[in-house]
Design a protein around this motif. Sequence first.
Motif, PDB file in Angstrom:
ATOM      1  N   SER A  11       0.905  -1.504  -0.105  1.00  0.00           N
ATOM      2  CA  SER A  11      -0.018  -0.026  -0.451  1.00  0.00           C
ATOM      3  C   SER A  11       0.526   1.558   0.359  1.00  0.00           C
ATOM      4  O   SER A  11       0.323   1.993   0.532  1.00  0.00           O
ATOM      5  CB  SER A  11      -0.990   0.241   1.068  1.00  0.00           C
ATOM      6  OG  SER A  11      -0.033  -0.416   2.290  1.00  0.00           O
TER       7      SER A  11
ATOM      8  N   ASP B 257       0.466 -10.032   4.055  1.00  0.00           N
ATOM      9  CA  ASP B 257      -0.952  -8.903   4.150  1.00  0.00           C
ATOM     10  C   ASP B 257      -2.076  -9.925   3.640  1.00  0.00           C
ATOM     11  O   ASP B 257      -1.479 -10.644   2.326  1.00  0.00           O
ATOM     12  CB  ASP B 257      -1.329  -7.925   4.207  1.00  0.00           C
ATOM     13  CG  ASP B 257      -2.382  -6.943   4.420  1.00  0.00           C
ATOM     14  OD1 ASP B 257      -3.311  -8.159   4.875  1.00  0.00           O
ATOM     15  OD2 ASP B 257      -2.835  -6.421   3.670  1.00  0.00           O
ATOM     16  N   ILE B 258      -2.866 -11.093   4.069  1.00  0.00           N
ATOM     17  CA  ILE B 258      -3.647 -11.628   3.312  1.00  0.00           C
ATOM     18  C   ILE B 258      -4.775 -10.867   2.201  1.00  0.00           C
ATOM     19  O   ILE B 258      -5.633 -11.951   0.867  1.00  0.00           O
ATOM     20  CB  ILE B 258      -4.494 -12.080   4.375  1.00  0.00           C
ATOM     21  CG1 ILE B 258      -5.366 -13.681   4.132  1.00  0.00           C
ATOM     22  CG2 ILE B 258      -5.646 -11.473   4.854  1.00  0.00           C
ATOM     23  CD1 ILE B 258      -5.903 -14.582   4.613  1.00  0.00           C
ATOM     24  N   ASN B 259      -4.442  -9.837   2.024  1.00  0.00           N
ATOM     25  CA  ASN B 259      -5.398  -8.752   0.870  1.00  0.00           C
ATOM     26  C   ASN B 259      -4.257  -8.103   0.231  1.00  0.00           C
ATOM     27  O   ASN B 259      -4.640  -7.354  -0.485  1.00  0.00           O
ATOM     28  CB  ASN B 259      -5.810  -7.628   1.830  1.00  0.00           C
ATOM     29  CG  ASN B 259      -7.228  -8.455   2.679  1.00  0.00           C
ATOM     30  OD1 ASN B 259      -8.165  -8.787   2.750  1.00  0.00           O
ATOM     31  ND2 ASN B 259      -7.243  -7.555   4.433  1.00  0.00           N
ATOM     32  N   ASP B 260      -3.038  -8.385   0.486  1.00  0.00           N
ATOM     33  CA  ASP B 260      -1.949  -7.998  -0.657  1.00  0.00           C
ATOM     34  C   ASP B 260      -2.483  -8.568  -1.954  1.00  0.00           C
ATOM     35  O   ASP B 260      -2.763 -10.313  -2.099  1.00  0.00           O
ATOM     36  CB  ASP B 260      -0.526  -8.981  -0.368  1.00  0.00           C
ATOM     37  CG  ASP B 260       0.687  -8.069  -1.067  1.00  0.00           C
ATOM     38  OD1 ASP B 260       0.181  -8.154  -2.909  1.00  0.00           O
ATOM     39  OD2 ASP B 260       1.309  -7.794  -0.692  1.00  0.00           O
ATOM     40  N   PRO B 261      -2.040  -7.734  -3.289  1.00  0.00           N
ATOM     41  CA  PRO B 261      -2.848  -8.165  -3.883  1.00  0.00           C
ATOM     42  C   PRO B 261      -1.978  -9.741  -4.525  1.00  0.00           C
ATOM     43  O   PRO B 261      -1.852  -9.877  -6.041  1.00  0.00           O
ATOM     44  CB  PRO B 261      -2.565  -6.799  -5.185  1.00  0.00           C
ATOM     45  CG  PRO B 261      -2.829  -5.912  -4.206  1.00  0.00           C
ATOM     46  CD  PRO B 261      -1.931  -6.152  -2.967  1.00  0.00           C
TER      47      PRO B 261
ATOM     48  N   PHE C 141      -1.351 -12.261  -3.521  1.00  0.00           N
ATOM     49  CA  PHE C 141      -1.190 -13.444  -2.294  1.00  0.00           C
ATOM     50  C   PHE C 141      -0.724 -14.160  -3.280  1.00  0.00           C
ATOM     51  O   PHE C 141      -0.317 -15.179  -3.045  1.00  0.00           O
ATOM     52  CB  PHE C 141      -2.878 -13.104  -1.700  1.00  0.00           C
ATOM     53  CG  PHE C 141      -3.173 -14.249  -0.900  1.00  0.00           C
ATOM     54  CD1 PHE C 141      -2.663 -14.614   0.042  1.00  0.00           C
ATOM     55  CD2 PHE C 141      -3.590 -15.368  -1.470  1.00  0.00           C
ATOM     56  CE1 PHE C 141      -3.052 -15.430   0.991  1.00  0.00           C
ATOM     57  CE2 PHE C 141      -4.012 -16.726  -0.936  1.00  0.00           C
ATOM     58  CZ  PHE C 141      -3.450 -16.928   1.232  1.00  0.00           C
TER      59      PHE C 141
ATOM     60  N   ASN D 210      -6.261 -20.922  -1.734  1.00  0.00           N
ATOM     61  CA  ASN D 210      -6.448 -19.749  -1.846  1.00  0.00           C
ATOM     62  C   ASN D 210      -6.918 -19.271  -0.123  1.00  0.00           C
ATOM     63  O   ASN D 210      -6.191 -20.254   0.684  1.00  0.00           O
ATOM     64  CB  ASN D 210      -8.344 -20.558  -2.230  1.00  0.00           C
ATOM     65  CG  ASN D 210      -9.015 -21.299  -1.210  1.00  0.00           C
ATOM     66  OD1 ASN D 210      -9.066 -21.001  -0.245  1.00  0.00           O
ATOM     67  ND2 ASN D 210      -9.304 -22.019  -1.851  1.00  0.00           N
ATOM     68  N   LYS D 211      -7.742 -18.574   0.388  1.00  0.00           N
ATOM     69  CA  LYS D 211      -7.488 -18.002   1.574  1.00  0.00           C
ATOM     70  C   LYS D 211      -8.212 -17.986   2.470  1.00  0.00           C
ATOM     71  O   LYS D 211      -7.833 -17.909   3.949  1.00  0.00           O
ATOM     72  CB  LYS D 211      -8.048 -16.491   1.607  1.00  0.00           C
ATOM     73  CG  LYS D 211      -7.239 -15.088   1.172  1.00  0.00           C
ATOM     74  CD  LYS D 211      -7.425 -14.085   1.002  1.00  0.00           C
ATOM     75  CE  LYS D 211      -6.897 -13.885  -0.473  1.00  0.00           C
ATOM     76  NZ  LYS D 211      -6.843 -12.041  -0.549  1.00  0.00           N
TER      77      LYS D 211
ATOM     78  N   ASP E  83      -3.784 -10.079   8.499  1.00  0.00           N
ATOM     79  CA  ASP E  83      -5.074  -9.594   8.530  1.00  0.00           C
ATOM     80  C   ASP E  83      -4.259  -8.147   8.504  1.00  0.00           C
ATOM     81  O   ASP E  83      -5.675  -7.304   8.426  1.00  0.00           O
ATOM     82  CB  ASP E  83      -6.379  -9.593   8.907  1.00  0.00           C
ATOM     83  CG  ASP E  83      -6.929  -9.281   7.954  1.00  0.00           C
ATOM     84  OD1 ASP E  83      -7.147  -8.810   6.530  1.00  0.00           O
ATOM     85  OD2 ASP E  83      -8.809  -9.189   8.828  1.00  0.00           O
TER      86      ASP E  83
END
Length: 177
Positions: free
Chosen positions: A19, A82-86, A88, A96-97, A133
Amino acid sequence: MTWKISKSFDFCYGHRVWSQELNPDFSLDSCLKCRHLHGHQGQVIIYLESSKLENGMVTDFKHLNWFKAFLDDVLDHKFIIDINDPLFETLLPHYNKTELIEFEQGYKMVDLTKIKDEPNHIREMYEGYVLVDFVPTSENLSAWFLEIAQEKMNKLNIKVASVEFAETPKSKSHVYA
């Protein structure tokens, strides 16, 4: 009176601040280096505080040995993502998450049994990921460490006053409870 004690811990880790943005009026260049996969020699300092002493101490420094074990066993020489990192799906293409093992300290790891037949280098890559997260900035890591430490120290009725986290000797964050 209030007494404070502190104990420091070192560990090596990698991360990516996906980010990251820079204000061109303040940065000397536009390179977003923290968006790259990179590593640090981190240092965590936990500050404990009390208005009364037990046996002449806030608490025994050994009461923080569990935190060193957490760093060594979970984070040392691991990559925090970060599990939300593009990235991933790029970094963890076999998962998968929803296929992650969740731990009470607020992190996740991959279930290595899913890739038990993969070559060693694939298993070693996956065992090196610690998923959180949040974007693993120094500020967010220090807040996470404070939360983990306070949860544990509550059992001794000890307040974690703050946590300082240095990702380099010159770049630090400090969060107060």
